[in-house]
Structure formats: C-alpha cells, structure tokens
Motif scaffolding. Structure first.
Motif, PDB file in Angstrom:
ATOM      1  N   GLN A   1      36.599  46.888  40.273  1.00 24.62           N
ATOM      2  CA  GLN A   1      37.801  47.346  40.056  1.00 24.62           C
ATOM      3  C   GLN A   1      39.072  46.357  40.581  1.00 24.62           C
ATOM      4  OE1 GLN A   1      38.855  51.632  41.213  1.00 24.62           O
ATOM      5  NE2 GLN A   1      36.942  52.200  40.494  1.00 24.62           N
TER       6      GLN A   1
ATOM      7  N   TYR B   1      48.031  44.011  44.925  1.00 23.84           N
ATOM      8  CA  TYR B   1      46.920  44.462  44.234  1.00 23.84           C
ATOM      9  C   TYR B   1      45.609  43.990  45.198  1.00 23.84           C
ATOM     10  CZ  TYR B   1      45.971  39.613  42.940  1.00 23.84           C
ATOM     11  OH  TYR B   1      45.625  38.078  43.078  1.00 23.84           O
TER      12      TYR B   1
ATOM     13  N   TYR C   1      47.103  52.053  39.971  1.00 28.50           N
ATOM     14  CA  TYR C   1      46.314  51.832  38.685  1.00 28.50           C
ATOM     15  C   TYR C   1      45.088  51.489  38.983  1.00 28.50           C
ATOM     16  CZ  TYR C   1      50.837  52.623  36.180  1.00 28.50           C
ATOM     17  OH  TYR C   1      52.003  53.335  35.625  1.00 28.50           O
TER      18      TYR C   1
ATOM     19  N   TYR D   1      39.065  44.549  31.230  1.00 31.39           N
ATOM     20  CA  TYR D   1      40.191  44.852  32.216  1.00 31.39           C
ATOM     21  C   TYR D   1      40.686  46.100  31.604  1.00 31.39           C
ATOM     22  CZ  TYR D   1      39.676  40.093  33.475  1.00 31.39           C
ATOM     23  OH  TYR D   1      39.174  38.782  34.005  1.00 31.39           O
ATOM     24  N   SER D   2      40.093  47.058  31.077  1.00 33.48           N
ATOM     25  CA  SER D   2      40.567  48.600  30.627  1.00 33.48           C
ATOM     26  C   SER D   2      40.982  49.384  32.020  1.00 33.48           C
ATOM     27  CB  SER D   2      39.346  49.547  30.300  1.00 33.48           C
ATOM     28  OG  SER D   2      38.212  49.467  30.866  1.00 33.48           O
ATOM     29  N   LEU D   3      41.930  50.338  31.675  1.00 45.05           N
ATOM     30  CA  LEU D   3      42.297  51.227  32.574  1.00 45.05           C
ATOM     31  C   LEU D   3      41.453  52.269  33.012  1.00 45.05           C
ATOM     32  CD1 LEU D   3      45.018  51.871  34.550  1.00 45.05           C
ATOM     33  CD2 LEU D   3      45.821  53.123  32.697  1.00 45.05           C
TER      34      LEU D   3
ATOM     35  N   SER E   1      37.305  45.487  36.454  1.00 42.44           N
ATOM     36  CA  SER E   1      37.324  43.989  37.006  1.00 42.44           C
ATOM     37  C   SER E   1      36.504  43.173  35.739  1.00 42.44           C
ATOM     38  CB  SER E   1      37.010  43.868  38.246  1.00 42.44           C
ATOM     39  OG  SER E   1      35.310  44.266  38.253  1.00 42.44           O
TER      40      SER E   1
ATOM     41  N   LEU F   1      45.530  41.675  32.422  1.00 43.26           N
ATOM     42  CA  LEU F   1      46.162  43.089  32.573  1.00 43.26           C
ATOM     43  C   LEU F   1      47.203  43.109  31.777  1.00 43.26           C
ATOM     44  CD1 LEU F   1      45.702  44.061  36.415  1.00 43.26           C
ATOM     45  CD2 LEU F   1      43.806  44.136  34.361  1.00 43.26           C
ATOM     46  N   LYS F   2      47.674  44.574  31.362  1.00 40.19           N
ATOM     47  CA  LYS F   2      48.853  44.930  30.713  1.00 40.19           C
ATOM     48  C   LYS F   2      49.355  46.249  31.773  1.00 40.19           C
ATOM     49  CE  LYS F   2      49.695  44.705  26.704  1.00 40.19           C
ATOM     50  NZ  LYS F   2      50.113  44.728  25.137  1.00 40.19           N
TER      51      LYS F   2
ATOM     52  N   THR G   1      42.387  35.003  40.973  1.00 38.15           N
ATOM     53  CA  THR G   1      43.734  35.754  40.686  1.00 38.15           C
ATOM     54  C   THR G   1      44.832  35.448  41.694  1.00 38.15           C
ATOM     55  OG1 THR G   1      43.178  37.746  41.902  1.00 38.15           O
ATOM     56  CG2 THR G   1      42.486  37.636  39.635  1.00 38.15           C
TER      57      THR G   1
ATOM     58  N   LYS H   1      51.939  40.037  31.374  1.00 37.20           N
ATOM     59  CA  LYS H   1      50.512  40.009  32.084  1.00 37.20           C
ATOM     60  C   LYS H   1      50.805  39.859  33.417  1.00 37.20           C
ATOM     61  CE  LYS H   1      48.501  40.211  28.202  1.00 37.20           C
ATOM     62  NZ  LYS H   1      47.634  39.067  27.790  1.00 37.20           N
TER      63      LYS H   1
ATOM     64  N   PHE I   1      41.972  49.422  37.396  1.00 44.64           N
ATOM     65  CA  PHE I   1      41.592  48.545  36.085  1.00 44.64           C
ATOM     66  C   PHE I   1      40.013  48.054  36.375  1.00 44.64           C
ATOM     67  CE2 PHE I   1      46.037  48.194  35.653  1.00 44.64           C
ATOM     68  CZ  PHE I   1      46.264  48.320  34.480  1.00 44.64           C
TER      69      PHE I   1
END
Length: 394
Positions: A229, A223, A241, A249-251, A245, A200-201, A163, A184, A243
């Motif tokens: 996560q 980050y 936040y 990639y849900s919160l 991993s 991500l959003k 990333t 993103k 998310f």
C-alpha cells in the motif's frame, strides 16, 4: 421504605456508572481501548558538528548517516558512521563536472559504499569517495516549484523505482475541481525506463474536488510506502487514503483524521491573489508526515491557527511587533504527533518532547527522529533518536 431505599441505591449506581462512562467518552480523543500509547526513546546517535546540518538518510543496517550543510555558495555532502566518525566529505554541486544540478529529493544511501542523488541532471549513483558510478538520464524531468529536502522527505522504493513528492507548477484551469483532478501527487522515478511518471489521483471524495480553490501546494502529499500500500494524506486535508501499490494504484480505503483542535482552510469559490488567500499557507493546519509502524499510524501535523489568531496574522505590524507575534504563534502552535490504530481511531495526541515531529524516518523496520534544535544556544553536535511505541494498560 425498602422500595424507596432500593430505588435510591439503583439510581446511585446508574448515575455514577453513567458519569464514569461520560468521563471516559470525553477522553476518547486522547486514549482509547483501555491502553495508552506513546513514543519512547530506544537508542541515540550523536554527531559532532557545528552548523545547521540537514539529515538526508540513515542506514541502520550499515550504521551510517548522510547529511548536508546547505549554504548559498556550497553544498557539502557528509557521510558519517553511527559512532560519529566521518567516513567521507565531498561536493557534487556547482562547477563539478558530474554535479546533480538542482537537487529534487533527499540523498538516499544504497549500501555501505554508495548513494543516489536525484537532480535535474538525472539519477546519479556515487561511491562514498565521490566517484560517479552510473548516471541515468531522465527524460522530461518536471520543473518542480520547490523540493522538500531533509529527514522525513526522502525517496521511497516502489515498483523498481523511487517515489518523490510532486510539486510541479501546473497552469490553472477553469475550475478548482478540474485543476485538482488533473494533479498527480507523486512522481515515480523509473531508472530502467529513463523516465519519471506521475502516479495516483486525488480521490473524488477529497475536499480538493468539491469545486473550491486553495493556496499553492495546499495538497502537498505526506505519505509512506508499505508492502502492498501507499498511505497518503493530501496537505491540509485531515484524511488518510490507502492506495494499492501495484501499477493500478487503486484506492483501497480512506478514513478521516479526527485530530483535536485541528484548524484548516476550507477553500474559496474563486482563485484569489489576496494575501488572506495565499497567507493561509502559513496559518492553516497541515499533515506533515505519515508513517505506519507496528500496525499503528503515526501522523505528524501542524494544528493551524484559531480564527482570532489567523485574523491577527493579517494585520499590518511593525517589524518588531511582527517578530514578537510569530514567535508567540510558534510557541502556541507547535507541531504534534497523533497515534492511530489500524481503523483510524486516535489513541494519543501530543507534542513530542525534544523531538522534531516532521522528521520521522522508517529504515530497516526502525523508526528514527531528529532532536529538536535549541534556538537559544548553538550546539556543537546534533542527535538522532531511534524511537519505539510504548504501550501501557490503563
């Protein structure tokens, strides 16, 4: 008479008990849970070097570091052992046939013999002697407005890739909410697929999705990637936040960062070209680095100017007065470190003495930071410190 004395005694006990509780509550921002926590220096590495090096990465397991001297006409890569011995010095910039083009992220050490360089010519893998081992062409590399290069801003491993922060320049849309909802914040480099994808959003609960406009890159992410996560803060917004991993990639959760005296830009209803809009990039508070270490969150941040200093920053001044003003502001508003427990409570908040807050780097379970440079005396060395968390009962 006895009743009066008894009442007075009870009142005194209650009064002083409440007073003690009130005093304890007032220090909650600084200290919680009957213990204090701070950074302590565990180990250090000294490298003999005259100049202004940019640290890219560390490898505690193999006891080596990689850094560069970024100059207008050269970019020299140096690999050094923790004992201070120069292992290799090379260049992969400019006219070199196997150059990386424009560097998009900090160099990353792979093992005791090689490193990655991610640039506009793809993901390149080099031996320490400069031999190109492999080159992965990345299709549709985004045109990043700029890239943060240095210790604390490196590539992080995630889902068979790496990333990096997404600072792509994107066209403005009709509304702030529409614009920021399409961003993103991170890019995932996937060598096995020869591509870079945005992930991500920005969540709906964020200040950036309330219809306001902000200066360019106000949402720049800070980050860290941990086992399951991605923990992230979006630029000036004082909120963390978490998310998942995995590839969805849900919160998972979010919580505010209750940083003391944190001043940040709240946005405007209309996008503006006025200096008081774009100039907030220099005066607004901002989250610089996020790490999770020993079950604690460690946040590096710039606190931002108060209202009067912000107004003063926009007043026209002579060159001498301007230099004097910004020098005073740098001294008045140093970057800080906040240590939070796993639920987001701020346990301690301080300016780390002699350390650069934004340089925090986690490698092999160790937390490292760079020594703050001396602005008055040029040193012929630079130092890195391994730091730990010191917990003391109150």
């Amino acid at each position: 008479m006895k009743n009066i004395l008894l009442f007075a005694l009870v009142y005194s006990i209650l009064f002083f008990s409440c007073k003690k509780k009130e005093n304890k509550e007032s220090s909650k921002v600084r200290i919680k849970n009957n213990y204090s926590i701070s950074l302590e220096r565990i180990d250090s590495i000294t490298f003999d070097y005259i100049g202004n090096p940019t640290i890219h990465d560390l490898d505690p397991k193999n006891r080596m570091a990689i850094f560069m001297e970024h100059k207008e006409s050269s970019q020299i890569i140096n690999i050094t052992s923790f004992d201070g011995q120069l292992i290799s010095s090379l260049s992969k910039w400019g006219d070199q046939p196997d150059n990386y083009g424009k560097l998009l992220a900090s160099l990353k050490i792979i093992n005791k013999n090689s490193f990655y360089a991610l640039g506009t010519r793809g993901l390149l893998k080099f031996n320490f002697d400069g031999t190109l081992i492999s080159s992965v062409h990345i299709s549709e590399i985004p045109l990043l407005g700029f890239s943060n290069i240095g210790m604390g801003d490196g590539m992080e491993e995630l889902n068979s890739g790496f990333t990096i922060e997404n600072r792509e320049s994107t066209p403005k849309l009709k509304s702030g909410k529409e614009y920021y909802s399409n961003i993103k914040p991170l890019l995932l480099v996937l060598p096995n697929k020869n591509e870079i994808v945005g992930i991500l959003k920005i969540p709906d609960s964020s200040i950036f999705l309330k219809g306001k406009w902000f200066f360019n890159n106000a949402w720049d992410p800070a980050y860290t990637v941990i086992k399951d996560q991605i923990v992230i803060a979006f630029g000036l917004e004082p909120k963390l936040y978490c998310f998942s991993s995995n590839e969805l990639y849900s919160l998972i959760k979010e919580f505010p960062l209750n940083l003391p005296d944190y001043q940040y830009f709240k946005g405007l209803d209309e996008f503006s070209s006025d200096v008081r809009f774009f100039g907030q990039a220099r005066t607004s508070g901002k989250i610089l680095n996020v790490k999770k270490f020993n079950d604690f969150f460690i946040i590096s941040y710039f606190p931002g100017f108060n209202a009067s200093d912000m107004e003063e920053s926009f007043i026209n001044k002579s060159p001498e007065a301007s230099i004097e003003f910004w020098s005073k502001m740098k001294e008045k508003y140093p970057s800080r470190i906040a240590i939070l427990d796993s639920t987001g409570n701020v346990i301690n908040d301080f300016v780390p003495e002699g350390l650069e807050p934004s340089s925090m780097l986690l490698r092999d379970g160790q937390l490292w930071m760079m020594e703050k440079p001396d602005e008055e005396v040029e040193r012929d060395y630079y130092r890195l410190f391994r730091v730990g968390l010191k917990v003391e009962n109150i």
